[in-house]
Design a protein around this motif. Structure first.
Motif, PDB file in Angstrom:
ATOM      1  N   LYS A 199       0.835  -1.210   0.000  1.00 42.20           N
ATOM      2  CA  LYS A 199       0.000   0.000   0.000  1.00 42.20           C
ATOM      3  C   LYS A 199       0.871   1.263   0.000  1.00 42.20           C
ATOM      4  O   LYS A 199       0.553   2.258  -0.653  1.00 42.20           O
ATOM      5  N   VAL A 260      -7.574  -2.248   2.205  1.00 38.04           N
ATOM      6  CA  VAL A 260      -6.848  -1.027   1.814  1.00 38.04           C
ATOM      7  C   VAL A 260      -7.056  -0.714   0.328  1.00 38.04           C
ATOM      8  O   VAL A 260      -6.282   0.036  -0.279  1.00 38.04           O
ATOM      9  N   LEU A 262      -6.918  -2.800  -2.353  1.00 36.32           N
ATOM     10  CA  LEU A 262      -6.055  -3.486  -3.323  1.00 36.32           C
ATOM     11  C   LEU A 262      -6.670  -4.826  -3.718  1.00 36.32           C
ATOM     12  O   LEU A 262      -7.432  -5.426  -2.950  1.00 36.32           O
ATOM     13  N   LEU A 314       0.321  -0.571   9.155  1.00 38.02           N
ATOM     14  CA  LEU A 314       0.423   0.741   8.488  1.00 38.02           C
ATOM     15  C   LEU A 314       0.982   1.773   9.471  1.00 38.02           C
ATOM     16  O   LEU A 314       1.895   2.535   9.129  1.00 38.02           O
TER      17      LEU A 314
END
Ligand code: NAP
Ligand code: G4F
Length: 328
Positions: A199, A260, A262, A314
């Motif tokens: 990400k 996220v 994806l 993250l």
């Protein structure tokens, strides 16, 4: 103030259990093995509130001295060689730590103070090629790795010491439990760490082994609560601790990547190097005894678990300036 000894305090569960016991007002003693560099990452936040002592599952003298010097009322034996693939590469060492280490602990308890309450970290890996669905306390074991075999030994020697010497010894048959403190080599954290890296543009692919295997994944802090509850009962016993839900590695990937924004299929590559010589295809536990007797139930479901782990990875990458090492 009750006093507890935790072996494996530097591990995922040991660190959560130390947090939990400190919160309950315990004095916590943590056994760590000697290393050339300190690996207290998971307990740094409580380092000044716990007593760290040096000992090793391979060294019975050290264990006896720790019990004699610190007089704990409760001992939680969480230390082990806990990574299943390593158990094929180091089968003898895995047996020494994860199987015979339990006997060293139990015999030290028997020798020093038979009133100590003892918790053994048994594992759903003991069910292996499952003989019953869902797996419960009475399901026969069929381990599929040297790790699983070693855990079966640890489980039965705990029962044997309970029955032979009347020790208050409990065995928790815990299904997979995860969280941001999970080692990066385990599949959940490997996935969420890669999702965060992809990400943030730090990586493009994630190599995994068997996507079809299924696990009953729970939230690690819930599981240390179950360990403690077992030692607070009137009688020692063994309990399955699980969520009762099973999901595949593929589903874990789908949930983590889509969270996220994806597409997991664009990034995940199946790499046979991560296949195991023998696989545990499916685990799902029946936690009804733990619910009924201990009043235990999980507080985090599968989706929440995946999201919590992605969010934590993250945040960790942002905090460390994206320098978190990648473990394949
Ligand atoms: P972990 O993160 O791998 O931690 C293992 C701990 O054991 C570490 O603190 C490690 O110390 C210590 N250790 C290893 N060998 C030792 C030795 N010879 N002497 C002293 N300490 C030693 O494992 P975990 O996930 O917290 O799991 C805790 C226990 O529960 C293990 O017994 C595991 O097999 C069992 N279990 C885990 C799960 C799960 O899903 N997490 C499920 C069922 C059962 P270092 O930091 O020095 O390596
Ligand atoms: O995350 P894992 O390595 O955990 P595993 O083997 O279930 O063992 C963990 O849980 C046990 C409780 O059941 C504990 F006793 C044990 O100490 C440990 O904490 O693998 C989970 C599944 C496996 O089927 C594996 O083949 O994920 C599959 N997998 C697919 N690709 C992968 C990968 N596992 C890892 N580690 N890495 C991969 O790339």
């Amino acid at each position: 103030m009750p006093k507890a000894l935790i072996t494996g305090i530097t591990g995922q569960d040991g660190s959560h259990l130390a947090d939990f016991l400190l919160e309950k007002g315990y004095e916590v003693v943590g056994m760590v093995r000697r290393t050339s560099t300190i690996n207290f990452d998971r307990i740094r936040h409580i380092q000044d509130r716990v007593t760290i002592v040096q000992g090793d599952l391979l060294d019975q003298v050290s264990i006896i001295h720790i019990l004699q010097d610190h007089h704990p009322e409760e001992v939680f034996n969480l230390a082990a060689q806990s990574f299943v693939p390593t158990s094929w590469q180091q089968p003898v060492l895995t047996g020494e730590f994860t199987a015979l280490g339990v006997t060293r602990m139990l015999d030290a308890v028997r020798t020093v103070d038979k009133n100590i309450r003892f918790y053994q970290a048994s594992s759903s890996e003991m069910f292996g090629k499952v003989q019953e669905v869902p797996q419960r306390e009475t399901t026969p074991f069929y381990p599929r790795s040297p790790y699983g075999v070693a855990k079966v030994y640890g489980h039965w020697i705990t029962i044997n010491y309970r029955e032979s010497y009347n020790l208050f010894a409990c065995s928790g048959i815990l299904f997979n439990h995860e969280g941001p403190r999970r080692g990066l080599e385990f599949v959940t954290h490997k996935i969420t760490n890669s999702v965060a890296r992809i990400k943030l543009g730090l990586a493009t692919e994630l190599r995994l082994g068997n996507l079809e295997s299924r696990r009953d994944w729970g939230w690690a802090p819930d599981y240390v609560r179950a360990m403690w509850l077992m030692l607070q009962q009137d009688h020692p016993d063994d309990y399955v601790v699980a969520t009762g839900e099973t999901h595949s590695v593929r589903e874990f990937c789908q949930e983590a990547f889509s969270y996220v924004g994806l597409d997991w299929e664009k990034h995940v590559i199946v790499d046979p190097n991560f296949y195991r010589p023998a696989e545990v295809d499916m685990l799902v536990g029946d936690p009804s005894k733990a619910r009924r007797v201990l009043g235990w139930q999980p507080s985090v479901n599968f989706r929440e678990l995946v999201h919590l782990m992605v969010d934590a990875d993250l945040a960790a990458l942002h905090q460390t300036g994206n320098h978190t090492p990648h473990v394949g």
